[in-house]
Design an enzyme around this catalytic site. Structure first.
Site, short mmCIF file in Angstrom:
data_model
loop_
_atom_site.label_atom_id
_atom_site.label_comp_id
_atom_site.label_asym_id
_atom_site.label_seq_id
_atom_site.Cartn_x
_atom_site.Cartn_y
_atom_site.Cartn_z
CG HIS A 264 -2.11 0.89 1.08
ND1 HIS A 264 -2.07 2.24 1.28
CD2 HIS A 264 -3.37 0.58 0.69
CE1 HIS A 264 -3.27 2.74 1.06
NE2 HIS A 264 -4.08 1.78 0.69
CG ASP A 321 -8.31 -4.69 -2.98
OD1 ASP A 321 -7.60 -3.70 -3.19
OD2 ASP A 321 -9.57 -4.65 -3.04
C1 SDX Z 1 -6.32 -0.28 -2.98
O1 SDX Z 1 -4.54 4.23 -2.15
C2 SDX Z 1 -5.51 3.67 -1.56
O2 SDX Z 1 -5.95 4.07 -0.49
C3 SDX Z 1 -6.07 2.44 -2.28
C4 SDX Z 1 -7.08 1.61 -1.50
C5 SDX Z 1 -8.37 2.36 -1.28
O3 SDX Z 1 -9.11 2.00 -0.34
O4 SDX Z 1 -8.71 3.22 -2.13
O5 SDX Z 1 -6.53 1.23 -0.26
C6 SDX Z 1 -7.48 0.35 -2.27
O6 SDX Z 1 -6.12 0.00 -4.13
C7 SDX Z 1 -5.40 -1.18 -2.22
C8 SDX Z 1 -4.18 -1.68 -3.08
C9 SDX Z 1 -4.66 -2.79 -4.00
N1 SDX Z 1 -3.59 -3.13 -4.98
C10 SDX Z 1 -2.88 -4.28 -4.85
O7 SDX Z 1 -3.00 -5.09 -3.94
C11 SDX Z 1 -1.90 -4.51 -5.99
C12 SDX Z 1 -0.56 -5.04 -5.45
N2 SDX Z 1 0.10 -3.91 -4.72
C13 SDX Z 1 1.07 -3.15 -5.42
O8 SDX Z 1 0.83 -2.98 -6.79
C14 SDX Z 1 1.48 -1.87 -4.66
O9 SDX Z 1 1.79 -2.25 -3.38
C15 SDX Z 1 0.51 -0.70 -4.61
C16 SDX Z 1 -0.01 -0.32 -5.95
C17 SDX Z 1 -0.62 -0.99 -3.72
C18 SDX Z 1 1.31 0.48 -4.05
O10 SDX Z 1 2.18 0.87 -5.03
P1 SDX Z 1 3.45 1.81 -4.72
O11 SDX Z 1 3.28 2.55 -3.45
O12 SDX Z 1 3.73 2.56 -5.97
O13 SDX Z 1 4.62 0.78 -4.44
P2 SDX Z 1 5.60 0.20 -5.56
O14 SDX Z 1 4.80 -0.51 -6.62
O15 SDX Z 1 6.53 1.28 -5.97
O16 SDX Z 1 6.39 -0.93 -4.73
C19 SDX Z 1 7.54 -0.60 -3.95
C20 SDX Z 1 8.36 -1.87 -3.89
C21 SDX Z 1 8.64 -2.43 -5.28
O17 SDX Z 1 9.85 -3.18 -5.19
P3 SDX Z 1 11.17 -2.54 -5.96
O18 SDX Z 1 10.79 -2.41 -7.41
O19 SDX Z 1 11.40 -1.20 -5.28
O20 SDX Z 1 12.25 -3.56 -5.70
O21 SDX Z 1 7.61 -2.92 -3.22
C22 SDX Z 1 7.35 -3.98 -4.11
C23 SDX Z 1 7.55 -3.42 -5.51
O22 SDX Z 1 7.91 -4.45 -6.40
N3 SDX Z 1 5.96 -4.37 -3.95
C24 SDX Z 1 5.51 -5.62 -4.00
C25 SDX Z 1 4.13 -5.53 -3.81
N4 SDX Z 1 3.77 -4.25 -3.66
C26 SDX Z 1 4.91 -3.53 -3.74
N5 SDX Z 1 6.15 -6.80 -4.20
C27 SDX Z 1 5.37 -7.91 -4.20
N6 SDX Z 1 4.03 -7.90 -4.04
C28 SDX Z 1 3.37 -6.73 -3.84
N7 SDX Z 1 2.05 -6.71 -3.69
#
Ligand code: SDX
Length: 385
Positions: A264, A321
Site C-alpha cells: 500500500h 483487497d
Molecule cells: C487499494 O490508495 C488507496 O488508499 C487504495 C485503496 C483504497 O481504499 O482506495 O486502499 C485500495 O487500491 C489497495 C491496493 C490494491 N492493490 C494491490 O493489492 C496490488 C498489489 N500492490 C502493489 O501494486 C502496490 O503495493 C501498490 C499499488 C498498492 C502500491 O504501489 P506503490 O506505493 O507505488 O509501491 P511500488 O509498486 O513502488 O512498490 C515498492 C516496492 C517495489 O519493489 P522494488 O521495485 O522497489 O524492488 O515494493 C514492491 C515493488 O515491487 N511491492 C511488492 C508488492 N507491492 C509492492 N512486491 C510484491 N508484491 C506486492 N504486492
C-alpha cells in the site's frame, strides 16, 4: 533540484499533499483509519452502510429521524430509468462490468433535469441519487451478465439486502446481507486514493459530478487499485490447494511478480480493513463450503509467508483487497462483480470529496519535466532520408 539541474520528480505523486480535507484520516504507520473522526473498527462493529454514507456526506452521525429520512431518499431513488437498463442489457455480456458501469453512469446523467445547477444542494441530491443507483446498476450488470433481467428494487430492504436481491432475484440470508453491509462500510472511503484523485481532477475543471465519478470508475478498474480483489482471488484459485501456497508465492517473488492484495502506498503496516475482513472470514468458517475453507487456508498461509518475507522488512502487508475474495465467494458473488461492488461502495467517498474540493476549487495542473530536444530544424518530407 537534482545535480543535473532536473527537478526532483515525485513519481506517482508519492508524498505530495493535494488538498486539505476533513473526511478521512489514513494513519499509515499506526494502521488506523477514521471516517470523519470515527475509527473504522467502531463503524464496522456498530454502524450500517446507510449511516456511514450520511456520516461521510454530511460530516456527522445522523439522529434517528435524519437517518430514516436519508434511508427514505435512498429507497425512493433506487428504480433505474429504462434507458439505463437498456444500456446495461446491451453492454453487460460484451465487456468488463466496470466498463458497463462507466457507460451506465454516463447514461444516468441524461435523466438529470438540471445539469447546469452546480449548487451544493443540487450536488448533494446527485450524490444521494448516485449512492442509491450504483447499487442497482451494479446488481443489474451482474444479473444481465448471467442471463437474468432487471429486478425491480424492494423498498422494504436495506441498501445491502437490496443490492443482493437485485443481483440474485431472491432475498439474501441475514448472514450474507450483514457481510455485504460490512464490506460496503469498509470500502466506502479512503482519502486521496487513485480513483478519488481521478474524480477530483475531472471535477476540478468544473465538469459535472457524473463526469467526475465516471473518471473515478475508470481509475478504480485497474488491478493495482480496485481490481486487486479479483486478481487476489484468481491467484488463490491458481494456487489451488493450501500445500501449493508457499511454492507459488516463492516463484512469484523470484519472478518479481506482485502478489495482489499486498502492499500500500500509505499503510506500511497491516491495513486495518484487511484485519477486520480476515477476522470475519475466520469466524464464518464452520458453516462454509469446502471452497471457502480451502481459499481461507491458502490466504492465511500466503499472508504468513508474505509478512515474514516482505512485511517487517519492506512494509508490504495485506491490504483491503486480499481477504475480500473468499468473503464474496461465501455469499455467491461472481468474481467479476467484486470491483463493481467496490465502486458501489466508494461512490459515497468520491461524491463527498468532490463536493468538499469544490468549496475551494482549483484546477489540477501539475508540471512535467521535459527532457527532450528543442528548436529542431523542420526537414521537408521529400528531403527526409
Ligand atoms: C487499494 O490508495 C488507496 O488508499 C487504495 C485503496 C483504497 O481504499 O482506495 O486502499 C485500495 O487500491 C489497495 C491496493 C490494491 N492493490 C494491490 O493489492 C496490488 C498489489 N500492490 C502493489 O501494486 C502496490 O503495493 C501498490 C499499488 C498498492 C502500491 O504501489 P506503490 O506505493 O507505488 O509501491 P511500488 O509498486 O513502488 O512498490 C515498492 C516496492 C517495489 O519493489 P522494488 O521495485 O522497489 O524492488 O515494493 C514492491 C515493488 O515491487 N511491492 C511488492 C508488492 N507491492 C509492492 N512486491 C510484491 N508484491 C506486492 N504486492
Amino acid at each position: 533540484m537534482a545535480e543535473t539541474g532536473a527537478p526532483v520528480i515525485s513519481h506517482g505523486l508519492e508524498g505530495v499533499y493535494i488538498a486539505e480535507s476533513k473526511i478521512c484520516k489514513v494513519d499509515g504507520s499506526a494502521g488506523r483509519l477514521y471516517y470523519r473522526g470515527y475509527s473504522i473498527d467502531l463503524l464496522a462493529n456498530n454502524s450500517t452502510y446507510e449511516e456511514v454514507c450520511y456520516l461521510i456526506l454530511y460530516g456527522r452521525l445522523p439522529k434517528r429521524r435524519e437517518l430514516d429520512a436519508f434511508r427514505k431518499k435512498l429507497i425512493e431513488a433506487r428504480p433505474l430509468p429504462g434507458m439505463v437498463i437498456d444500456v446495461i442489457d446491451e453492454f453487460a455480456r460484451r465487456q468488463d462490468p466496470m466498463d458497463t458501469l462507466r457507460s451506465a453512469v454516463s447514461a444516468l446523467s441524461a435523466y438529470d433535469n438540471d445539469m447546469n445547477d452546480s449548487s451544493e444542494a443540487a450536488n448533494f441530491d446527485r450524490s444521494v441519487n448516485l449512492v442509491s443507483k450504483l447499487a442497482g446498476i451494479v446488481a443489474t450488470i451482474g444479473r444481465c451478465r448471467n442471463g437474468g433481467g432487471y429486478v425491480e428494487p424492494d423498498g422494504t430492504l436495506t441498501h445491502a439486502e437490496n443490492l443482493l436481491y437485485m443481483l440474485n432475484g431472491s432475498r439474501p440470508s441475514q448472514k450474507d446481507a450483514k457481510l455485504l453491509d460490512l464490506m460496503l462500510i469498509l470500502h466506502a472511503e479512503h482519502s486521496s486514493n487513485a480513483s478519488t484523485f481521478s474524480t477530483l481532477v475531472a471535477g476540478s475543471t468544473l465538469a459535472d459530478l457524473y463526469s467526475a465519478v465516471t473518471s473515478g470508475i475508470a481509475a478504480l478498474k485497474g488491478p493495482l487499485h480496485g481490481g486487486a480483489d479479483e486478481a487476489a482471488l484468481r491467484m488463490m484459485r491458481a494456487i489451488g490447494s493450501p500445500d501449493n501456497t508457499e511454492r507459488y508465492i516463492e516463484d512469484a517473488l523470484k519472478g518479481k511478480r506482485k502478489i495482489m492484495g499486498f502492499g500500500h502506498r500509505v499503510y506500511k503496516t497491516y491495513d486495518p480493513r484487511a484485519m477486520i475482513i480476515k477476522q470475519d472470514l475466520i469466524a464464518l468458517q464452520e458453516n462454509e463450503s469446502q471452497e471457502v475453507k480451502a481459499l481461507t487456508a491458502i490466504a492465511l498461509r500466503a499472508e504468513k509467508m508474505m509478512i515474514d518475507r516482505l512485511g517487517k522488512t519492506h512494509g508490504i502487508w495485506p491490504n483491503i483487497d486480499f481477504f475480500a475474495g473468499p468473503i464474496y465467494v461465501s455469499m455467491g458473488m461472481p468474481i467479476e462483480m467484486f470491483t463493481p461492488v467496490f465502486a458501489a461502495s466508494r461512490i459515497v467517498g468520491w461524491c463527498a470529496h468532490m463536493m468538499e474540493y469544490w468549496q475551494n476549487n482549483r484546477i489540477f495542473r501539475p508540471l512535467e519535466y521535459y527532457s527532450g530536444p528543442v528548436d529542431l530544424e523542420y526537414v521537408p518530407l521529400d528531403r527526409r532520408k
